[in-house]
Design an enzyme around this catalytic site. Sequence first.
Site, PDB file in Angstrom:
ATOM      1  N   HIS A  38      10.095  13.368  -7.824  1.00  0.00           N
ATOM      2  CA  HIS A  38      11.297  14.576  -8.182  1.00  0.00           C
ATOM      3  C   HIS A  38      10.807  16.023  -7.510  1.00  0.00           C
ATOM      4  CE1 HIS A  38      11.854  17.423 -11.690  1.00  0.00           C
ATOM      5  NE2 HIS A  38      11.170  18.554 -10.768  1.00  0.00           N
ATOM      6  N   GLU A  39      10.244  15.796  -7.082  1.00  0.00           N
ATOM      7  CA  GLU A  39      10.268  16.873  -5.641  1.00  0.00           C
ATOM      8  C   GLU A  39      11.080  15.922  -4.278  1.00  0.00           C
ATOM      9  OE1 GLU A  39       9.152  19.816  -6.065  1.00  0.00           O
ATOM     10  OE2 GLU A  39       7.509  19.046  -7.782  1.00  0.00           O
ATOM     11  N   HIS A  42      14.745  17.012  -5.732  1.00  0.00           N
ATOM     12  CA  HIS A  42      15.148  18.082  -5.406  1.00  0.00           C
ATOM     13  C   HIS A  42      15.383  18.943  -4.052  1.00  0.00           C
ATOM     14  CE1 HIS A  42      13.888  20.058  -9.073  1.00  0.00           C
ATOM     15  NE2 HIS A  42      12.892  19.481  -8.940  1.00  0.00           N
ATOM     16  N   HIS A  48      17.191  20.065 -11.472  1.00  0.00           N
ATOM     17  CA  HIS A  48      17.051  19.359 -13.227  1.00  0.00           C
ATOM     18  C   HIS A  48      17.743  19.159 -13.778  1.00  0.00           C
ATOM     19  CE1 HIS A  48      13.078  21.997 -12.173  1.00  0.00           C
ATOM     20  NE2 HIS A  48      13.109  20.925 -11.909  1.00  0.00           N
ATOM     21  N   TYR A  97      13.094  18.222 -17.906  1.00  0.00           N
ATOM     22  CA  TYR A  97      11.757  18.588 -17.997  1.00  0.00           C
ATOM     23  C   TYR A  97      11.183  17.739 -19.367  1.00  0.00           C
ATOM     24  CZ  TYR A  97      11.838  22.802 -15.401  1.00  0.00           C
ATOM     25  OH  TYR A  97      12.017  23.680 -14.205  1.00  0.00           O
TER      26      TYR A  97
HETATM   27 ZN   LIG Z   1      11.740  20.267 -10.052  1.00  0.00          ZN
END
Ligand SMILES: [Zn+2]
Length: 459
Positions: A38-39, A42, A48, A97
């Site tokens: 996930h990081e 980014h 997101h 999320y």
């Molecule tokens: Zn995030």
Amino acid sequence: MIKFRKLELCWSYIGKIGYSSQQVSIGVGCTSLGTVTHEIGHALGFYHEQARYDRDSYVSILTQNIQSTYLSQFTKQSFSSMVDYGVGYDYGSVMHYDQTAFTSNGGNTIATIDPNYQATIGQRVAPSFADVKRINLAYCNSTCSNTLDCQNGGYINPNDCNNCKCPPGFGGQLCNIAGGGDASCGTADLTATNTIQTVSASGAVNCQYVITAPVGAKVYFQMTAATFSRSVPCTNYLEIKYDSDFTRVGARFCTSYPTISLSETNRLVLIYQGVSGARFSLNYRYDPQDFTTSTSSTSTTTTTTTAAPVTSAPTTSTARPTTTTARTTTTTRRTTVTSTTQAPTTTTSSVCGSWGGCSAQCGGCGTQTRKCGTYFETVYCNTNPCVGGYCCRPFFYVTQNGNGYCKRPQADDSEIRNEDRFEKAIHPNNDAPSVIWENIKDHPKSRINGSNKGFAINN
Ligand SMILES: [Zn+2]
């Protein structure tokens, strides 16, 4: 260059900043594959998923339940600020999320427009097929000089230019055959006829099935039994791809039954992600039932495909009664489903008996069960703290205004410190099912002046 650092919490900048290196923090509790990727997502430029420009077609943001200081975390990006390489919105993205992210009151902050996807959002197990596809199209699209006619959302594999990378459910060089799964799953390629057939699987296996109806017809389906660990997002589940876009993750069911019973196209994909004690059973036929073509089958044979037998207690649980979502007694359809001649029904999923006794007295250490139609629901119970201030996983002992209670952490519980999560929560009598913790901290960093991409988001 990306430098991974064990700093406080998990966070990354969005996209490349500056000309040298940039940091990605993988702090305590941030080391799962899902959170790390996930990081990295980014850092590779992804916002997101629920910040996509087209998110309003897929989710509703429930601002009344969001902590006011974190409202900016739900800002929608403009069409011009992102490139999605033609890969659509993916409820199963590792960048999405979960349903209670930044909640101020325990209520949901994100509701999926199609309610069948509510337990799909927020997974932190691994990048989805669509996540990887987007990255490959963005960074590796010119690797192969040849072309391949990849089907069903597949795309040419930059690591193997002679084959396509196929979405779960499909396989073969061109993603045009059923993908299969574990050897015990039985036939992967199923043909819908005008009579009901049944497909089922059980145990700790991964099974993938493609059900095909005649061209012009749809697949009617009804989940008739299911036993899974109840958690949101689902960690073991039956995933049903009834959408026409097989690229994205389908609707994952582990806490409720589908409220839809028709595929959009003549194909339906099932992905069973099982654990010991889990199972599902699903009936299917083509629809409309009187659909005729020169080649359609009228066979009345019933085929049952059964995978590994149940090997242990039939039900595990990761939910509490307060999080149980009432199932609807009516079958709703997506507005994109336009032609049917027979109303689908859900008759077995809405009638539940009374709850049985709780197997423990305190700490959320026990479970209770009730029968709903043909399956059993199991939830945590008696969540008052045990003497001495102990709780069983997934609950954690916290104090608020001098009162101690057992709390099930959400994505951004600031009152639960990391050390609480990993130390105090371990109870000597802990025999409750455990859950995988991801996304344990999700706090924003401030915008950096002068850069439209200098924008860090914790997890
Ligand atoms: Zn995030």
